[in-house]
Design an enzyme around this catalytic site. Structure first.
Site, PDB file in Angstrom:
ATOM      1  N   PRO A   2     -45.302   6.063 -43.288  1.00 30.36           N
ATOM      2  CA  PRO A   2     -45.711   7.088 -44.113  1.00 30.36           C
ATOM      3  C   PRO A   2     -45.986   8.401 -43.715  1.00 30.36           C
ATOM      4  O   PRO A   2     -46.979   8.628 -42.776  1.00 30.36           O
ATOM      5  CB  PRO A   2     -47.053   6.632 -44.826  1.00 30.36           C
ATOM      6  CG  PRO A   2     -47.423   5.142 -44.209  1.00 30.36           C
ATOM      7  CD  PRO A   2     -46.314   5.448 -42.561  1.00 30.36           C
ATOM      8  N   GLU A   3     -45.117   9.575 -44.230  1.00 26.06           N
ATOM      9  CA  GLU A   3     -45.447  10.864 -43.782  1.00 26.06           C
ATOM     10  C   GLU A   3     -45.953  11.353 -45.100  1.00 26.06           C
ATOM     11  O   GLU A   3     -46.196  10.693 -46.160  1.00 26.06           O
ATOM     12  CB  GLU A   3     -43.900  11.437 -43.400  1.00 26.06           C
ATOM     13  CG  GLU A   3     -43.329  10.843 -42.285  1.00 26.06           C
ATOM     14  CD  GLU A   3     -42.132  11.336 -41.769  1.00 26.06           C
ATOM     15  OE1 GLU A   3     -41.966  12.500 -42.017  1.00 26.06           O
ATOM     16  OE2 GLU A   3     -41.102  10.509 -41.415  1.00 26.06           O
ATOM     17  N   HIS A  93     -51.003 -10.032 -43.654  1.00 20.67           N
ATOM     18  CA  HIS A  93     -52.005  -8.948 -43.103  1.00 20.67           C
ATOM     19  C   HIS A  93     -52.508  -7.981 -43.654  1.00 20.67           C
ATOM     20  O   HIS A  93     -52.631  -6.621 -43.811  1.00 20.67           O
ATOM     21  CB  HIS A  93     -50.528  -7.991 -42.635  1.00 20.67           C
ATOM     22  CG  HIS A  93     -49.797  -8.753 -41.386  1.00 20.67           C
ATOM     23  ND1 HIS A  93     -50.115  -9.107 -40.231  1.00 20.67           N
ATOM     24  CD2 HIS A  93     -48.361  -9.138 -41.453  1.00 20.67           C
ATOM     25  CE1 HIS A  93     -49.126  -9.680 -39.591  1.00 20.67           C
ATOM     26  NE2 HIS A  93     -48.333  -9.830 -40.326  1.00 20.67           N
ATOM     27  N   ARG A 112     -49.024  -3.624 -38.171  1.00 20.08           N
ATOM     28  CA  ARG A 112     -49.298  -3.452 -36.921  1.00 20.08           C
ATOM     29  C   ARG A 112     -50.598  -3.145 -36.624  1.00 20.08           C
ATOM     30  O   ARG A 112     -50.913  -2.737 -35.386  1.00 20.08           O
ATOM     31  CB  ARG A 112     -48.163  -2.235 -36.475  1.00 20.08           C
ATOM     32  CG  ARG A 112     -46.667  -2.713 -36.446  1.00 20.08           C
ATOM     33  CD  ARG A 112     -45.643  -1.574 -36.192  1.00 20.08           C
ATOM     34  NE  ARG A 112     -45.803  -1.104 -34.920  1.00 20.08           N
ATOM     35  CZ  ARG A 112     -45.008  -0.176 -34.486  1.00 20.08           C
ATOM     36  NH1 ARG A 112     -44.177   0.434 -35.321  1.00 20.08           N
ATOM     37  NH2 ARG A 112     -45.037   0.072 -33.185  1.00 20.08           N
TER      38      ARG A 112
END
Length: 281
Positions: A2-3, A93, A112
DNA sequence: AGTCAAACCTGGGCGC
DNA sequence: TGCGCCCAGGTTTGAC
């Protein structure tokens, strides 16, 4: 993943769903995601709070609570904020679950485990590390050509590094840096001190706004993981001109798109459309 | 001041 | 099928 455009899309979807809701329960399944305060206190402080607003600064999501506290979320590479029915089973997750008063959850999911959450008093937001060092906000009216020229002027970074440096401009990541430089016809390894011609400076300034705005309009880019809080993928990846296109012909001129590494980040560019600038002499 | 590598993690894709 | 290796959209830290 995500930017700025992806984070903005998440914020917009959250504004439709969680603003006005009350947090009824909090479960932290992976404590290291919560930086401050310590997980137990984090849960205590969030419980029974009302969500007042959702804002964005750079790549940070700021969930404002009525009690003048702010929940600051950074998604890093694979973080997701999902608005899901409490009847849907949490995934492998899913690390933090905020239960809401309407039978839905706001869930933090992150393969992650790089992402972070901080709960701070709203008047201390400016002291939060990371958030406190951000540069210009490129989609705000304050991002004028003049303001941009001023920060560009004092720097001697490679163009790509300049765009990725959050202290200069907040919110640009690897995908959009490459797309912006292609549109501005600037070689990613040219140092900013070579970008002095007024048309070049303006072209870069315009490309930053234009690429980011277009991406927001298309719901961001989904390469591998990114989805908004409804689980919807973005569509802007279909409009990428250089990112992820190494070895393919340039859309503009047909030359082969090249891939190089700049400070460890893969960088795609067209050697013909983005020629090196040579210093005089 | 700027650049780079490493670290934080998991999982997908590739070659063998 | 499986193993090992490399890669991935971010940020911080420490060394040169």
């Amino acid at each position: 993943m995500p930017e700025l455009p992806e984070v903005e899309t998440v914020c917009r979807s959250l504004r439709q769903t969680v603003v006005g809701r009350t947090i009824t329960a909090v479960e932290v399944r992976l404590p290291k995601i919560v930086h401050r305060p310590e997980a137990e206190q984090f849960c205590q402080l969030l419980k029974q709070q009302n969500i007042a607003d959702v804002a964005r600064r750079g790549k940070y999501i700021i969930i404002k609570l009525e009690a003048k506290q702010a929940l600051v979320v950074h998604l890093r590479m694979t973080g997701k904020l999902l608005y899901e029915s409490c009847e849907i089973k949490p995934q492998k997750h899913t690390h933090v679950i905020l239960s809401l008063d309407n039978g839905y959850d706001l869930r933090y999911d992150d393969t992650r485990q790089f992402g972070t959450m901080d709960l701070v008093p709203e008047n201390q937001l400016q002291q939060l590390p990371g958030l406190n060092a951000l540069g210009l906000e490129p989609l705000e009216n304050s991002f004028t050509l003049e303001a941009f020229s001023n920060i560009l002027k004092g720097k001697h970074q490679k163009a790509k590094s300049f765009l990725l440096d959050q202290r200069n401009i907040a919110g640009i990541g690897n995908i959009y840096a490459d797309e912006i430089l292609f549109q501005a016809r600037i070689h990613p390894e040219d140092t900013t001190s070579l970008i002095t011609a007024p048309e070049d400076v303006e072209g870069l300034w315009f490309a930053i706004r234009d690429r980011l705005c277009q991406a927001v309009d298309h719901g961001g880019s989904s390469i591998r993981d990114y989805v908004d809080s409804f689980g919807q993928a973005g569509r802007f990846q279909n409009y990428h001109k250089v990112y992820g296109r190494a070895g393919q012909p340039c859309i503009t001129c047909g030359s082969m798109i090249e891939s190089i590494k700049i400070s460890g980040r893969s960088t795609c560019f067209c050697p013909n459309c983005q020629p090196r600038r040579v210093s005089a002499g």
